[in-house]
Design a protein around this motif. Structure first.
Motif, PDB file in Angstrom:
ATOM      1  N   PHE A  24      52.473  34.522  36.770  1.00  0.00           N
ATOM      2  CA  PHE A  24      51.095  34.369  37.195  1.00  0.00           C
ATOM      3  C   PHE A  24      50.252  35.583  36.829  1.00  0.00           C
ATOM      4  N   CYS A  25      48.949  35.367  36.775  1.00  0.00           N
ATOM      5  CA  CYS A  25      47.983  36.410  36.491  1.00  0.00           C
ATOM      6  C   CYS A  25      46.900  36.290  37.554  1.00  0.00           C
ATOM      7  N   LEU A  26      46.435  37.413  38.057  1.00  0.00           N
ATOM      8  CA  LEU A  26      45.354  37.367  39.036  1.00  0.00           C
ATOM      9  C   LEU A  26      44.361  38.467  38.762  1.00  0.00           C
ATOM     10  N   ALA A  27      43.159  38.253  39.236  1.00  0.00           N
ATOM     11  CA  ALA A  27      42.087  39.222  39.049  1.00  0.00           C
ATOM     12  C   ALA A  27      41.978  40.086  40.289  1.00  0.00           C
ATOM     13  N   ARG A  28      41.665  41.357  40.078  1.00  0.00           N
ATOM     14  CA  ARG A  28      41.452  42.301  41.176  1.00  0.00           C
ATOM     15  C   ARG A  28      40.189  43.086  40.895  1.00  0.00           C
ATOM     16  N   CYS A  29      39.603  43.610  41.952  1.00  0.00           N
ATOM     17  CA  CYS A  29      38.400  44.420  41.830  1.00  0.00           C
ATOM     18  C   CYS A  29      38.593  45.712  42.606  1.00  0.00           C
ATOM     19  N   THR A  30      37.904  46.756  42.190  1.00  0.00           N
ATOM     20  CA  THR A  30      38.004  48.042  42.876  1.00  0.00           C
ATOM     21  C   THR A  30      37.437  47.986  44.294  1.00  0.00           C
ATOM     22  N   CYS A  31      36.672  46.954  44.635  1.00  0.00           N
ATOM     23  CA  CYS A  31      36.131  46.816  45.987  1.00  0.00           C
ATOM     24  C   CYS A  31      37.156  46.233  46.955  1.00  0.00           C
ATOM     25  N   GLY A  32      38.319  45.793  46.430  1.00  0.00           N
ATOM     26  CA  GLY A  32      39.359  45.232  47.278  1.00  0.00           C
ATOM     27  C   GLY A  32      39.527  43.727  47.131  1.00  0.00           C
ATOM     28  N   TRP A  33      38.603  43.071  46.454  1.00  0.00           N
ATOM     29  CA  TRP A  33      38.680  41.621  46.249  1.00  0.00           C
ATOM     30  C   TRP A  33      39.862  41.280  45.359  1.00  0.00           C
TER      31      TRP A  33
END
Length: 60
Positions: A24-33
């Motif tokens: 699997f692949c998932l997206a992450r953000c520096t804001c915690g999302w």
């Protein structure tokens, strides 16, 4: 990890990346999302782009 450039909210940076975990692949953000786990990288990238657009729209 693949880094993507996205619009940053004023005073709060939103830098997204995609992370692979097994199949699997998932997206992450520096804001915690974190986006949902996807089998296709393109869908994880689309999730990240949607997040950056949504956060940019919230600041207007």
């Amino acid at each position: 990890m693949t880094e993507q450039d996205g619009p940053a909210a004023p005073g709060r940076d939103h830098h997204t990346s995609t992370v692979e975990q097994g199949r699997f692949c998932l997206a992450r953000c520096t804001c915690g999302w974190r986006g949902p786990a996807r089998r296709a990288r393109s869908l994880a990238r689309a999730d990240a782009e949607g997040h950056t657009r949504a956060t940019a729209a919230d600041t207007r």
